[in-house]
Scaffold this motif. Sequence first.
Motif, short mmCIF file in Angstrom:
data_model
loop_
_atom_site.label_atom_id
_atom_site.label_comp_id
_atom_site.label_asym_id
_atom_site.label_seq_id
_atom_site.Cartn_x
_atom_site.Cartn_y
_atom_site.Cartn_z
N LEU A 1 44.75 3.41 5.56
CA LEU A 1 44.35 2.15 6.48
C LEU A 1 43.07 2.87 7.50
O LEU A 1 43.30 4.01 7.95
N ILE A 2 42.28 2.01 7.62
CA ILE A 2 41.09 2.61 8.39
C ILE A 2 40.51 1.34 9.12
O ILE A 2 40.44 0.13 8.96
N ALA A 3 40.24 1.65 10.60
CA ALA A 3 39.73 0.77 11.43
C ALA A 3 38.54 1.68 12.29
O ALA A 3 38.95 2.73 12.56
N SER A 4 37.57 0.72 12.80
CA SER A 4 36.49 1.40 13.49
C SER A 4 36.15 0.81 14.53
O SER A 4 36.33 -0.54 14.85
N GLY A 5 35.53 1.52 15.57
CA GLY A 5 34.89 0.88 16.76
C GLY A 5 35.80 0.04 17.45
O GLY A 5 36.94 0.47 17.75
N GLN B 1 37.98 -2.08 16.79
CA GLN B 1 39.19 -2.40 16.03
C GLN B 1 40.26 -1.17 15.86
O GLN B 1 41.32 -1.42 15.87
N ALA B 2 39.60 0.23 16.29
CA ALA B 2 40.60 1.11 16.16
C ALA B 2 41.72 1.20 16.95
O ALA B 2 42.85 1.61 16.50
N PRO B 3 41.56 0.79 18.26
CA PRO B 3 42.79 0.88 19.25
C PRO B 3 43.81 -0.19 18.75
O PRO B 3 44.90 0.03 18.80
N ALA B 4 43.33 -1.34 18.23
CA ALA B 4 44.42 -2.04 17.75
C ALA B 4 45.42 -1.63 16.70
O ALA B 4 46.46 -1.88 16.57
N LEU B 5 44.57 -1.16 15.68
CA LEU B 5 45.37 -0.38 14.48
C LEU B 5 46.48 0.74 15.09
O LEU B 5 47.63 0.55 14.34
N LYS B 6 45.89 1.45 15.98
CA LYS B 6 46.86 2.38 16.57
C LYS B 6 47.97 1.51 17.18
O LYS B 6 49.26 2.09 17.18
N TRP C 1 40.17 5.34 21.37
CA TRP C 1 39.91 5.57 20.13
C TRP C 1 38.82 4.83 19.33
O TRP C 1 38.57 3.48 19.75
N ASP C 2 37.99 5.28 18.60
CA ASP C 2 36.61 4.81 18.13
C ASP C 2 36.75 4.52 16.63
O ASP C 2 35.90 3.98 15.94
N TYR C 3 37.56 5.41 16.11
CA TYR C 3 37.84 5.37 14.70
C TYR C 3 39.33 5.97 14.42
O TYR C 3 39.71 6.79 15.01
N TYR C 4 40.08 5.12 13.51
CA TYR C 4 41.32 5.58 13.28
C TYR C 4 41.77 5.39 11.93
O TYR C 4 41.44 4.15 11.27
N ALA C 5 42.11 6.32 11.23
CA ALA C 5 42.39 6.38 9.58
C ALA C 5 43.83 7.10 9.33
O ALA C 5 43.92 8.12 10.14
#
Length: 172
Positions: free
Chosen positions: A67-71, A73-78, A4-8
Amino acid sequence: MAKWDYYATTVYGVDPLDLLADLQAYYDLSDICPGRAKHGFQRAAIIRRGETDLVTAWWGGNKGIHLIASGDQAPALKAFLDARPPQYAEGQLVGGLEHRPTRMDAAIDWTGHTDLFDQLAAKLVDFALAKRLKLRQDGDWIRGKGRTLYLGKRGSAVMLRLYEKGAEQAVK
């Protein structure tokens, strides 16, 4: 391996301050900092560790907490969301987090292949033309630098973007 590179996602049925506290606890040594709300939301906060923004949260004015995480940080939010799957009893949310992803970018990084972008782009263009998909090209296609190829529309359920990561990061 794709990542994941971006997760919203938008989370429902939880108090924003409780969710922020859970996020802060999940991310060791993090702080809750003020943020800037966008897209009709009225309030915002950022979960931050040092100089690194981990997760951005927007709420109020729209339903749910976005919620938004990118780069990196995206896998951690998922993972945070996966650790709290929604649980229902008699049709009511009784545990976990009910959420609806709004954008998920998967990335695969290939290195060491000097003509791989050209090969992939040619195949994707042929596919898009055959399926009558919208095509868009950005960047310098004449000199072959910083190119991005888009298949599909931004508002579609799926849009594919192929870009030269090394060019994006100024890698030579």
